[in-house]
Enzyme design. Structure first.
Site, PDB file in Angstrom:
ATOM      1  N   GLY A  18       0.572  -1.169  -0.068  1.00 55.92           N
ATOM      2  CA  GLY A  18       0.069  -0.116   0.184  1.00 55.92           C
ATOM      3  C   GLY A  18       0.780   1.200   0.026  1.00 55.92           C
ATOM      4  N   SER A  19       2.285   1.258   0.230  1.00 56.85           N
ATOM      5  CA  SER A  19       3.000   2.298   0.331  1.00 56.85           C
ATOM      6  C   SER A  19       3.642   2.805  -1.028  1.00 56.85           C
ATOM      7  CB  SER A  19       3.948   2.210   1.309  1.00 56.85           C
ATOM      8  OG  SER A  19       4.755   1.061   1.169  1.00 56.85           O
ATOM      9  N   LEU A  21       3.589   2.640  -5.519  1.00 56.05           N
ATOM     10  CA  LEU A  21       3.447   3.589  -6.636  1.00 56.05           C
ATOM     11  C   LEU A  21       1.921   3.052  -7.121  1.00 56.05           C
ATOM     12  CD1 LEU A  21       3.372   4.874  -9.304  1.00 56.05           C
ATOM     13  CD2 LEU A  21       4.105   2.742 -10.518  1.00 56.05           C
ATOM     14  N   VAL A  22       1.234   1.944  -6.948  1.00 54.29           N
ATOM     15  CA  VAL A  22      -0.075   1.582  -7.032  1.00 54.29           C
ATOM     16  C   VAL A  22      -0.935   1.478  -5.876  1.00 54.29           C
ATOM     17  CG1 VAL A  22      -1.627  -0.383  -8.135  1.00 54.29           C
ATOM     18  CG2 VAL A  22       0.668  -0.251  -9.088  1.00 54.29           C
ATOM     19  N   TYR A 146      11.063 -13.002 -11.697  1.00 50.67           N
ATOM     20  CA  TYR A 146       9.798 -12.120 -11.368  1.00 50.67           C
ATOM     21  C   TYR A 146       8.772 -12.845 -12.331  1.00 50.67           C
ATOM     22  CZ  TYR A 146       6.572  -8.325 -11.626  1.00 50.67           C
ATOM     23  OH  TYR A 146       5.707  -7.376 -11.511  1.00 50.67           O
ATOM     24  N   PRO A 173      -1.742  -5.829 -14.829  1.00 49.41           N
ATOM     25  CA  PRO A 173      -1.493  -4.494 -15.651  1.00 49.41           C
ATOM     26  C   PRO A 173      -0.321  -4.506 -16.628  1.00 49.41           C
ATOM     27  CG  PRO A 173      -1.372  -4.606 -13.229  1.00 49.41           C
ATOM     28  CD  PRO A 173      -1.485  -5.954 -13.604  1.00 49.41           C
ATOM     29  N   VAL A 176       3.227   0.548 -15.500  1.00 56.92           N
ATOM     30  CA  VAL A 176       2.511   1.432 -14.762  1.00 56.92           C
ATOM     31  C   VAL A 176       3.551   2.571 -14.483  1.00 56.92           C
ATOM     32  CG1 VAL A 176       0.917   1.942 -12.656  1.00 56.92           C
ATOM     33  CG2 VAL A 176       1.402  -0.503 -13.428  1.00 56.92           C
ATOM     34  N   ARG A 219       5.792  -0.394 -25.663  1.00 60.67           N
ATOM     35  CA  ARG A 219       5.346  -0.562 -24.293  1.00 60.67           C
ATOM     36  C   ARG A 219       3.981   0.007 -24.196  1.00 60.67           C
ATOM     37  NH1 ARG A 219       9.057  -3.507 -24.432  1.00 60.67           N
ATOM     38  NH2 ARG A 219      10.784  -3.847 -22.775  1.00 60.67           N
ATOM     39  N   ASP A 281      17.773  -3.620 -24.596  1.00 63.96           N
ATOM     40  CA  ASP A 281      16.649  -3.312 -24.735  1.00 63.96           C
ATOM     41  C   ASP A 281      15.451  -3.975 -23.912  1.00 63.96           C
ATOM     42  OD1 ASP A 281      16.811  -2.106 -28.324  1.00 63.96           O
ATOM     43  OD2 ASP A 281      17.131  -1.091 -26.567  1.00 63.96           O
TER      44      ASP A 281
HETATM   45  P1  NAP Z   1       6.611  -0.338  -5.467  1.00 67.05           P
HETATM   46  O1  NAP Z   1       6.111   1.032  -5.870  1.00 67.05           O
HETATM   47  O2  NAP Z   1       7.880  -0.936  -5.785  1.00 67.05           O
HETATM   48  O3  NAP Z   1       5.640  -1.081  -4.329  1.00 67.05           O
HETATM   49  C1  NAP Z   1       6.031  -2.313  -3.568  1.00 67.05           C
HETATM   50  C2  NAP Z   1       5.132  -2.415  -2.446  1.00 67.05           C
HETATM   51  O4  NAP Z   1       5.504  -3.698  -1.983  1.00 67.05           O
HETATM   52  C3  NAP Z   1       5.645  -1.455  -1.571  1.00 67.05           C
HETATM   53  O5  NAP Z   1       4.506  -0.941  -0.647  1.00 67.05           O
HETATM   54  C4  NAP Z   1       6.572  -2.205  -0.494  1.00 67.05           C
HETATM   55  O6  NAP Z   1       6.628  -1.691   0.779  1.00 67.05           O
HETATM   56  C5  NAP Z   1       5.995  -3.427  -0.631  1.00 67.05           C
HETATM   57  N1  NAP Z   1       6.969  -4.783  -0.202  1.00 67.05           N
HETATM   58  C6  NAP Z   1       7.968  -5.056  -0.899  1.00 67.05           C
HETATM   59  N2  NAP Z   1       8.524  -5.933  -0.054  1.00 67.05           N
HETATM   60  C7  NAP Z   1       7.859  -6.286   0.755  1.00 67.05           C
HETATM   61  C8  NAP Z   1       7.922  -7.164   1.797  1.00 67.05           C
HETATM   62  N3  NAP Z   1       8.827  -7.851   1.819  1.00 67.05           N
HETATM   63  N4  NAP Z   1       6.986  -7.268   2.850  1.00 67.05           N
HETATM   64  C9  NAP Z   1       5.931  -6.168   2.868  1.00 67.05           C
HETATM   65  N5  NAP Z   1       5.540  -5.425   1.873  1.00 67.05           N
HETATM   66  C10 NAP Z   1       6.605  -5.296   0.821  1.00 67.05           C
HETATM   67  O7  NAP Z   1       5.632  -1.423  -6.857  1.00 67.05           O
HETATM   68  P2  NAP Z   1       4.657  -1.131  -7.528  1.00 67.05           P
HETATM   69  O8  NAP Z   1       4.855  -0.567  -8.910  1.00 67.05           O
HETATM   70  O9  NAP Z   1       3.528  -0.080  -6.796  1.00 67.05           O
HETATM   71  O10 NAP Z   1       3.907  -2.539  -7.875  1.00 67.05           O
HETATM   72  C11 NAP Z   1       2.512  -2.879  -7.246  1.00 67.05           C
HETATM   73  C12 NAP Z   1       2.266  -4.404  -7.755  1.00 67.05           C
HETATM   74  O11 NAP Z   1       1.908  -3.892  -9.234  1.00 67.05           O
HETATM   75  C13 NAP Z   1       3.213  -5.301  -7.851  1.00 67.05           C
HETATM   76  O12 NAP Z   1       2.590  -6.346  -7.403  1.00 67.05           O
HETATM   77  C14 NAP Z   1       3.840  -5.322  -9.021  1.00 67.05           C
HETATM   78  O13 NAP Z   1       4.425  -6.686  -9.702  1.00 67.05           O
HETATM   79  C15 NAP Z   1       2.695  -4.944 -10.096  1.00 67.05           C
HETATM   80  N6  NAP Z   1       2.755  -4.582 -11.318  1.00 67.05           N
HETATM   81  C16 NAP Z   1       3.786  -3.008 -11.362  1.00 67.05           C
HETATM   82  C17 NAP Z   1       3.986  -2.819 -12.706  1.00 67.05           C
HETATM   83  C18 NAP Z   1       4.953  -1.345 -12.788  1.00 67.05           C
HETATM   84  O14 NAP Z   1       5.057  -0.981 -14.071  1.00 67.05           O
HETATM   85  N7  NAP Z   1       5.075  -0.709 -11.627  1.00 67.05           N
HETATM   86  C19 NAP Z   1       3.489  -3.185 -13.779  1.00 67.05           C
HETATM   87  C20 NAP Z   1       2.846  -4.389 -13.682  1.00 67.05           C
HETATM   88  C21 NAP Z   1       2.517  -4.934 -12.471  1.00 67.05           C
HETATM   89  P3  NAP Z   1       7.757  -0.547   1.129  1.00 67.05           P
HETATM   90  O15 NAP Z   1       7.768   0.435   0.171  1.00 67.05           O
HETATM   91  O16 NAP Z   1       7.490  -0.103   2.618  1.00 67.05           O
HETATM   92  O17 NAP Z   1       9.140  -1.421   1.215  1.00 67.05           O
HETATM   93  O1  GFB Z   2      10.326  -0.327 -17.326  1.00 68.28           O
HETATM   94  P1  GFB Z   2      11.641  -0.911 -17.848  1.00 68.28           P
HETATM   95  O2  GFB Z   2      12.753  -0.963 -17.250  1.00 68.28           O
HETATM   96  O3  GFB Z   2      11.153  -2.530 -17.886  1.00 68.28           O
HETATM   97  O4  GFB Z   2      11.679  -0.387 -19.423  1.00 68.28           O
HETATM   98  P2  GFB Z   2      10.407  -3.334 -19.114  1.00 68.28           P
HETATM   99  C1  GFB Z   2      12.884  -0.723 -19.989  1.00 68.28           C
HETATM  100  C2  GFB Z   2      13.205  -0.233 -21.606  1.00 68.28           C
HETATM  101  O5  GFB Z   2      13.482   1.022 -21.322  1.00 68.28           O
HETATM  102  C3  GFB Z   2      14.268  -0.941 -22.106  1.00 68.28           C
HETATM  103  C4  GFB Z   2      14.707   1.348 -21.727  1.00 68.28           C
HETATM  104  O6  GFB Z   2      14.217  -0.877 -23.691  1.00 68.28           O
HETATM  105  C5  GFB Z   2      15.438  -0.040 -21.866  1.00 68.28           C
HETATM  106  O7  GFB Z   2      16.578  -0.009 -22.554  1.00 68.28           O
HETATM  107  N1  GFB Z   2      15.292   2.502 -20.978  1.00 68.28           N
HETATM  108  C6  GFB Z   2      16.115   3.487 -21.235  1.00 68.28           C
HETATM  109  C7  GFB Z   2      15.440   2.448 -19.733  1.00 68.28           C
HETATM  110  N2  GFB Z   2      16.666   4.111 -20.485  1.00 68.28           N
HETATM  111  C8  GFB Z   2      16.184   3.344 -19.278  1.00 68.28           C
HETATM  112  C9  GFB Z   2      16.516   3.600 -17.967  1.00 68.28           C
HETATM  113  O8  GFB Z   2      17.128   4.785 -17.559  1.00 68.28           O
HETATM  114  N3  GFB Z   2      16.130   2.835 -16.920  1.00 68.28           N
HETATM  115  C10 GFB Z   2      15.363   1.883 -17.510  1.00 68.28           C
HETATM  116  N4  GFB Z   2      14.924   1.014 -16.591  1.00 68.28           N
HETATM  117  N5  GFB Z   2      15.212   1.515 -18.810  1.00 68.28           N
HETATM  118  C11 GFB Z   2       9.944  -4.825 -16.926  1.00 68.28           C
HETATM  119  C12 GFB Z   2       9.961  -6.183 -16.226  1.00 68.28           C
HETATM  120  O9  GFB Z   2      10.244  -4.677 -18.290  1.00 68.28           O
HETATM  121  O10 GFB Z   2       8.515  -4.451 -16.855  1.00 68.28           O
HETATM  122  C13 GFB Z   2       9.737  -5.843 -14.834  1.00 68.28           C
HETATM  123  O11 GFB Z   2      11.550  -6.271 -16.174  1.00 68.28           O
HETATM  124  C14 GFB Z   2       8.218  -5.335 -14.725  1.00 68.28           C
HETATM  125  O12 GFB Z   2       9.580  -7.337 -14.524  1.00 68.28           O
HETATM  126  C15 GFB Z   2       8.106  -4.182 -15.673  1.00 68.28           C
HETATM  127  O13 GFB Z   2       7.196  -6.245 -14.825  1.00 68.28           O
HETATM  128  C16 GFB Z   2       6.578  -3.622 -15.746  1.00 68.28           C
HETATM  129  O14 GFB Z   2       9.232  -2.876 -19.414  1.00 68.28           O
HETATM  130  O15 GFB Z   2      11.411  -3.687 -20.185  1.00 68.28           O
END
Ligand code: NAP
Ligand code: GFB
Length: 325
Positions: A18-19, A21-22, A146, A173, A176, A219, A281
């Protein structure tokens, strides 16, 4: 938003993760709601209990006695963090997911909505990806840890439903972004990484800005506040155990270069964007279909990408002292 009450009894919704991004987006959306009674929302981070630990997990459930759970907690990171830590991503997420789902069963939680990701689908696949394809082949090598851990959520959901009649489901999702993202350079996703690095480039007056990789990968990006609205809708209205993709439309897919240009515009940066093709990439594309979502929630409106990006950049600039960097 559907404001139908979920039951006449007190509803306690525990949001793990809950703390983050989502989680913080859901908190924002829920706090803006009016006219919803008898729902109590609890947003937890790792300081409230390390969900890798079974005892901590059960103590959290014992304390809050949730009737519903939105399960977001996970080890999460961008491409480069995944490539460097696949074992940790697998083990930590397997432990968190098993503890949270077993505690949900043990404490009689009526419904759990967990979180997969469009990056966990098979790397060799036809497009667009849909919900039936989760287990049809190995994921991309960059984030197999993952991906397999997330796929096991779907297996666990089906097991708890088949053996115990539990309503444990999941959403999928696309990428995000938004306020409260993880902006750390070591573990962040592409948008928060570029937002933060370009803020520095603007401050320093750098004449060029480097984007990693070729900029060619594609993406789909969903604004965190849109995802949050969909999550709350799923909790109240989606009752299948089968996963549900929560993504923008296929035609809203953009290149990493287009993302960089959008961030450049939102920052008002005037330097030149260059590409470091020595960097990975990752997956070229992971185009997902939101047809099933659109068939269930017909009139949902996604925030335009440029507007969402401007709000994200503005939030970072106003909150960089307290943002996760
Ligand atoms: P985030 O900002 O990194 O937040 C992760 C959350 O999980 C934080 O609240 C963190 O708490 C908590 N957490 C991590 N390890 C923990 C542990 N050992 N015990 C208890 N809490 C723990 O991630 P997010 O982007 O919001 O992701 C939320 C969900 O969306 C995840 O399941 C992720 O896989 C999914 N998702 C994300 C994306 C994306 O692009 N971001 C895309 C698709 C799916 P603390 O911060 O307090 O450590
Ligand atoms: O969001 P991202 O790191 O993850 O995007 P994915 C990676 C893409 O952005 C690659 C380019 O094509 C990178 O080359 N990129 C360019 C960068 N500059 C940067 C930079 O400064 N930082 C990062 N991070 N990328 C993730 C999965 O894949 O998608 C995770 O590995 C997760 O498991 C997430 O689920 C949603 O979209 O490639």
């Amino acid at each position: 938003m559907n404001k139908a009450k979920m039951s006449a009894d007190k509803t306690v919704i525990l949001v793990t993760g809950g703390s983050g991004l989502v989680g913080q987006a859901i908190k924002t959306v829920v706090e803006e709601e009016t006219g919803v009674q008898n729902e109590s929302w609890v947003f937890c981070g790792s300081k409230d209990g390390d969900l890798r630990d079974k005892g901590h997990t059960e103590a959290l459930f014992e304390k809050h006695k949730p009737t519903h759970v939105i399960h977001l907690a996970a080890m999460v990171g961008g491409l480069f963090h995944n490539m460097a830590h696949n074992l940790d991503f697998f083990r930590e997420n397997m432990a968190i997911n098993d503890n949270v789902l077993h505690a949900s069963y043990k404490y009689g939680v009526k419904k759990v909505v967990s979180c997969l990701s469009t990056c966990i689908f098979p790397d060799k696949t036809t497009y667009p990806i849909d919900e039936t394809m989760v287990h049809n082949g190995p994921p991309h090598s960059s984030n197999y840890g993952y991906s397999y851990a997330k796929r096991m959520i779907d297996i666990l959901n089906k097991g708890y439903h088949q053996q115990h009649g539990c309503t444990f489901t999941s959403v999928v999702p696309c990428n995000v972004f938004g306020p409260y993202d993880n902006f750390s350079l070591e573990s962040s996703h592409v948008i928060p990484a570029l937002v933060r690095r370009m803020d520095t480039a603007v401050a320093n007056g750098d004449p060029t800005f480097t984007v990693m990789g070729s900029g060619k990968p594609l993406r789909q990006f969903i604004y965190s506040l849109d995802l949050a609205r969909l999550f709350v809708w799923v909790l109240r209205n989606y009752h299948s155990v089968e996963p549900l993709i929560l993504s923008v439309d296929e035609e809203d897919e953009v290149t990493i270069s287009a993302v960089a240009e959008a961030i450049k515009k939102a920052h008002g940066y005037t330097g030149e964007i260059v590409y470091d093709t020595t960097k990975a990439d990752g997956q070229y594309k992971k185009t997902a279909s939101n047809k099933k979502l659109r068939s269930l929630y017909k009139d949902f409106q996604f925030t335009p990408f440029e507007k969402a990006m401007q709000e994200t950049v503005d939030w970072f600039k106003q909150n960089k002292e307290r943002a996760r960097i």
